[in-house]
Design an enzyme around this catalytic site. Structure first.
Site: not given
Lengths: 486, 483, 99
Positions: A78, A153, A177
């Site tokens: 990420k 997210s 997330s």
């Protein structure tokens, strides 16, 4: 097809010479090229470096000295985690050209384990969001229905693993997330206990809530990933010195006699009936496997969301103060003076959700409001934590839905408050600092994944992994893959 | 005018700690490195970085707290203090707010013969900011440049109670505090270089009033003298303003040493909203009593106590005691020499006059490196006391000892400097001198007492300085009337 | 009609504190949205937290410190590599006007 294999399956093939790391990496890179126009999980693909890392892994396997289960395995990260020499944006325009001169500790550990890094994954800007629609770049699509969001997210991480665009991925979880996008995309997603995994090099959103964790195709893979990244880091003062157990040992032990708690407050009116049905079926499966279930109460659950939406923005407003155009990142040219430069840079570089939270957080910390907001929320946090402590006196794990609904259509949730409600079941776990994971528990009639959340005691990732593994072994969900043609 | 008002002064001192590394990262704190070469992602505030507390900084804080009679708060923690400025990498400073390391201390001073106790409100730790260089001066610069070498260096902030009433008291407080931190080895106390900084808060109120007047903050005073002058200026300025019915504006003013006045910093009349909250990246501290006791038992004798002891044990007067204790190194030197000698007063004389001519009194390194060790100095004094050499000769020997590091006896015997005190031997020389200077003898007879001194000088010259002045004097006094 | 939780003036003050330039449209939207969120958060007031200590660290720890041993600093080029306006050995910023 190397790209459809789990880490442990691929690793076995590496070890017996059936597949070489460079072949696997090439297969993944080809698939990325083919499918990315549809899925859009990646912000940056590091093909050249990946092939170099793969070649080094090849050599190790050839000489009979592989480093471990992750050697040669193609992973993605990420974009909230710093990677040395590779652009790291945190999904924001304000860091569009930022190239960190150092690796996050978790990235360094993966590298030491021989993992190959395919690239950086899309996310909601500064990890603020539940759909990846807040990315300053583009929205990642849910591989199960390209018109829907992957969650957030860590939307890019979830989508990449679901679509076999990486063997596994790292994400981060502050209010859900990792778990929520894992549920939306039908993968395994694990948020470790706060402090279990180092935050050094994790671009901070909310310091007392953020944790790094793996997305994986199955539970065994998640355990392998956690094994490598977990453990004390002297660069992170909040990282725990608690010993890291062998997460693989005991994974297949089953749930005979395990005491499972079902929190009453997580079965609310607004819960999607298909989600409820799938979760109740999963609970039944656990009973059939020998677990003892009982209802528990977490009475302060409904206040968790409100407390979170004071604490997280407050810490975020502080952590994001450094993005000011002075030392790195965007600087808007043509400013009259310093203050003008600050304001224009932050005004242009931050998206709407980030600005909203920075404003909210600044307000909550400002003179005259601290006690009523931040101070109060920290006390409510204690009450939420106590709820869990009391429940864990009677049970070993808690089982609940991960989300109140399934993946929604892009653009469907425009009201920020509506969006925040996505995290109502995941947030309390972050407030309490507990480990939690989401695993596939079925699909809706229209083929959208449903997630089951398993929550454990502090530093008891082993038990929630064991519970997840038992459920996985007795159900067909983890084997299904989305239909994606290039 | 001024005497109608009571002056209220509080001082805020920031002391840079002499740790080897910064407060929250392992970068060196060494002075003088090229710009931006002593930084890392942590002290530059790069995304994703985290602070880690330097244990020695905490220890230095505890040490200082005990020396200024504070209570150390076992439970203390760091907090974030927010404001935007380019020398602040994170746009917040990690400091301490509601739970500082120590509180409620005091310093006992002697000002103008009176004893005064100044309260200390708190002592806490924080990180220093970088250096801003304006092209030109702040008012006209079109841009500025930032060097982050200093960002993250540990700072100890000591806030006094508003207990001082004169600029003399303020100067005395500052001197005393500086002496303590230098003695403890926690700070080098260099105000000119900025390793110790002082800001003042000053207000005036009518005598007898119970409420404080509006306080003004004064910055940019980089020496004891400047502190004193700035405060005196402010007292006059505020008194005049109040006399003419004006209101004092609550603001920050900068002392301009060249023009001798304070200038307003164009600040608005509101307080910064620092939005303090506990630092989430740093677990709180719980200072163990055992640690505090270990630090307490390792405290050196502090300046005030040592001064008093030098006066009691070595019979030094107040002024000499102060000079001798201006640094730990010098005090140690004096004491070692005094203990090795039968005459501490003479030792004091030589240390405070001759030695300090050659070595700066507050440069502990130079004193420690001095080739003329305390024991050797004591040896020199012994040679004077037992008449081996004269006091005047001793001064030359002293210079040689300093250069060569040899002891006195070696030099005296090698160069044949031993004093001649034999009356017979000297008598011959005296007779010769008297014969050569009949005119001077006549002058002496006519009452010119200075003539004796001249004749003594001539004998010294003839004996290359080796004659015992006492013996020469006595011989001349004896022989002159008989010539 | 309940009192607005946040006024436009407060929005502007907070934006200044946070160093954010907002367009007029953004300010109005921000005021509305913050108003809604703050109203929601208000439910915290209903909870009795008398005597409840605040949690600022999810997993309690104390006394995490390191020894005063130097580690290598980063080369200046690395530190300046991302600078928007590097000036030789320094970071350059526009002129500073005291507020």
């Amino acid at each position: 097809m190397p790209t459809s294999l789990t880490i442990h399956e691929l690793g076995a093939r590496f070890r017996c010479g059936l597949v070489r790391p460079t072949e696997a990496v090439r297969a993944y890179l080809d698939r990325v090229v083919a499918l990315e126009p549809k899925v859009k999980a990646y912000l940056t693909v590091t093909a050249k470096a990946a092939l170099e890392q793969a070649a080094a892994a090849d050599a190790r396997f050839e000489s009979g000295t592989p480093r471990g289960p992750l050697d040669g395995i193609p992973l993605a990260i990420k974009d909230v985690l710093c990677t040395r020499g590779v652009r790291t944006t945190s999904g924001s325009k304000i860091l569009e050209s930022f190239v960190p001169p150092y690796d996050a500790t978790v990235v360094a550990r993966l590298r030491s384990a021989g993992a190959v890094i395919l690239g950086k994954l899309n996310m909601d800007e500064f990890a603020m969001g539940s759909s990846t629609e807040n990315s300053a770049y583009f929205t990642t699509r849910n591989p199960w229905d390209l018109a829907r969001v992957p969650g957030g997210s860590s939307g890019g991480s979830a989508a990449a693993v679901a679509a076999d665009l990486a063997a596994a991925a790292l994400g981060t979880d502050t209010g859900g997330s990792i778990r929520q996008p894992a549920a939306f995309c039908g993968t395994v997603g694990l948020k470790p206990t706060y402090g279990r995994v180092s935050r050094y090099g994790l671009i901070a959103f909310a310091s007392s809530l953020d944790q790094v964790g793996p997305f994986a195709k199955d539970v065994e893979d998640a355990a392998l990933m956690l094994q490598v990244i977990a453990g004390h880091d002297p660069m992170d003062s909040t990282s725990a010195t608690v010993a890291v157990p062998d997460y693989g040992a005991g994974l297949g032990q089953g749930v005979e006699g395990l005491r499972v708690g079902i929190p009453a407050e997580y079965f609310i009116d607004g819960l999607d009936p298909e989600v409820e049905a799938a979760v109740r079926a999963a609970i039944e499966t656990l009973r059939e496997l020998g677990a003892k279930t009982e209802s528990v109460s977490l009475p302060h659950t409904e206040y968790g969301l409100a407390a979170y939406y004071v604490i997280a923005p407050a810490e975020a407003s502080s952590n994001l103060a450094r993005y000011d155009g002075v030392k790195y990142g965007l600087r808007v040219p043509g400013a009259r003076d310093l203050i003008d430069m600050y304001s224009r840079t932050r005004g242009a570089g931050f998206g709407a959700e980030v600005k909203r939270r920075v404003m909210l957080g600044t307000y909550a910390l400002s003179a005259g409001y601290y006690d009523a907001y931040y101070g109060k929320a920290q006390k409510v946090r204690t009450l939420v934590q106590r709820d869990f402590q009391q429940a864990f006196e009677r049970v070993d794990v808690l089982v609940a839905p991960t989300t109140p609904g399934v993946a929604f259509k892009m653009g469907e949730r425009e009201d920020p408050l509506q969006m925040y409600l996505n995290d109502v079941f995941t947030i309390p776990v972050n407030l309490a600092g507990l480990p939690g994971l989401s695993i596939p528990a079925g699909f809706t009639q229209t083929g959208l994944p449903i997630g089951l959340q398993i929550i454990g005691r502090p530093f008891d990732e082993a038990t929630i992994l064991r519970t997840a593994k038992a459920h996985e072994a007795a159900t067909p969900w983890h084997g299904k893959k989305p239909e994606l043609a290039p | 005018m001024i005497h109608a008002y009571e002056v209220v002064i509080g001082l805020e001192v920031h002391a840079q700690l002499l740790t080897r590394t910064k407060m929250f990262c392992g970068c060196s704190t060494a002075f003088g490195a090229p710009p931006n070469t002593q930084t890392c992602p942590v002290c530059q505030g790069m995304p994703g970085t985290l602070p880690v507390i330097n244990r020695r900084a905490i220890e230095f804080g505890i040490r200082t707290a005990l020396a200024i009679n504070c209570t150390v708060n076992a439970d203390n923690r760091f907090a974030r203090k927010h404001y935007y400025y380019p020398d602040m990498p994170k746009n917040y400073q990690i400091s301490q707010y509601e739970e500082p390391l120590a509180e409620h201390g005091h310093l006992d001073l002697e000002v103008g013969g009176a004893a005064r106790r100044i309260g200390i409100q708190r002592l806490h730790l924080e990180e220093d900011v970088g250096k801003l260089i304006h092209e030109g001066n702040l008012e006209t610069a079109q841009s500025s440049q930032v060097d982050f070498n200093r960002a993250g260096v540990p700072l100890m902030e000591i806030v006094s109670m508003p207990d001082m009433r004169t600029s003399d008291e303020a100067a005395a407080y500052l001197k005393s505090l500086r002496a303590i931190v230098v003695y403890l080895g926690v700070c080098d106390g260099n105000m000119e270089e900025g390793s110790m900084r002082c800001d003042a808060n000053i207000s005036l109120r009518r005598r007898g009033a119970t409420e404080y007047g509006t306080k003004v903050e004064i910055k940019n005073m980089n020496s004891f003298k400047n502190v004193q002058h700035a405060l005196e200026y402010e007292i006059t300025r505020q008194a005049r303003a109040l006399d003419s019915g004006q209101r004092i504006v609550q603001e920050t003013r900068l002392w301009d040493p060249d023009r001798g006045h304070t200038v307003s910093m164009r600040s608005k009349e509101f307080a910064h909203d620092y939005r303090y909250f506990p630092e989430p990246d740093l677990p709180p501290l719980d200072v163990e009593p055992a640690w505090i006791e270990a630090v307490r038992s390792s405290l050196p004798e502090l300046p005030a106590a040592r001064r008093q002891r030098f006066m009691n044990v070595y019979a030094l007067n107040v002024h000499d005691a102060e000079v001798a204790t201006q640094s730990r190194g010098l005090a140690d030197y004096f004491e070692t020499a005094a203990k090795a000698s039968a005459n501490p007063k003479t030792i004091a004389n030589w240390v405070l006059n001759e030695l300090l001519r050659l070595v700066p009194g507050d440069d502990d390194k130079a004193i420690a490196a001095c080739p003329l060790t305390p024991v050797k100095l004591a040896g020199l004094i012994t040679l004077i006391e037992d008449g081996t050499i004269s006091g005047k000769m001793a001064k030359d020997v002293f210079e040689t000892m300093y250069r060569s590091g040899e002891d006195a006896r070696t030099i005296v015997s090698r160069e044949g400097l031993a004093q001649v005190a034999d009356a017979g031997e000297l008598g011959v020389v005296v007779d010769q001198v008297l014969a050569q200077h009949a005119k001077v003898v006549k002058d002496w007879r006519n009452g010119k007492k200075a003539a004796l001194g001249f004749l003594v000088g001539q004998v010294m010259k003839a004996t290359a300085g080796k004659a015992s002045p006492a013996v020469v004097n006595s011989l001349l006094t004896d022989k002159l009337p008989k010539v | 009609m309940p009192e607005p939780k946040i006024t436009m003036k407060e929005v502007e003050q907070v934006a200044r504190l946070a160093r954010l330039t907002l367009s007029d449209a953004e300010k109005e939207r921000m005021r509305r949205e913050l108003d809604g969120i703050l109203s929601y958060i208000d439910k915290l007031r209903a909870l009795d937290t008398e005597g409840v200590p605040p949690t600022s660290h999810a997993v309690p720890m104390t006394n995490v410190m390191r020894e005063d041993e130097p580690t290598a600093s980063f080369p200046r080029e690395d530190m300046l590599a991302n600078a928007p306006d590097p000036a030789g050995e320094f970071f350059r910023v526009p002129r500073i006007i005291e507020e």
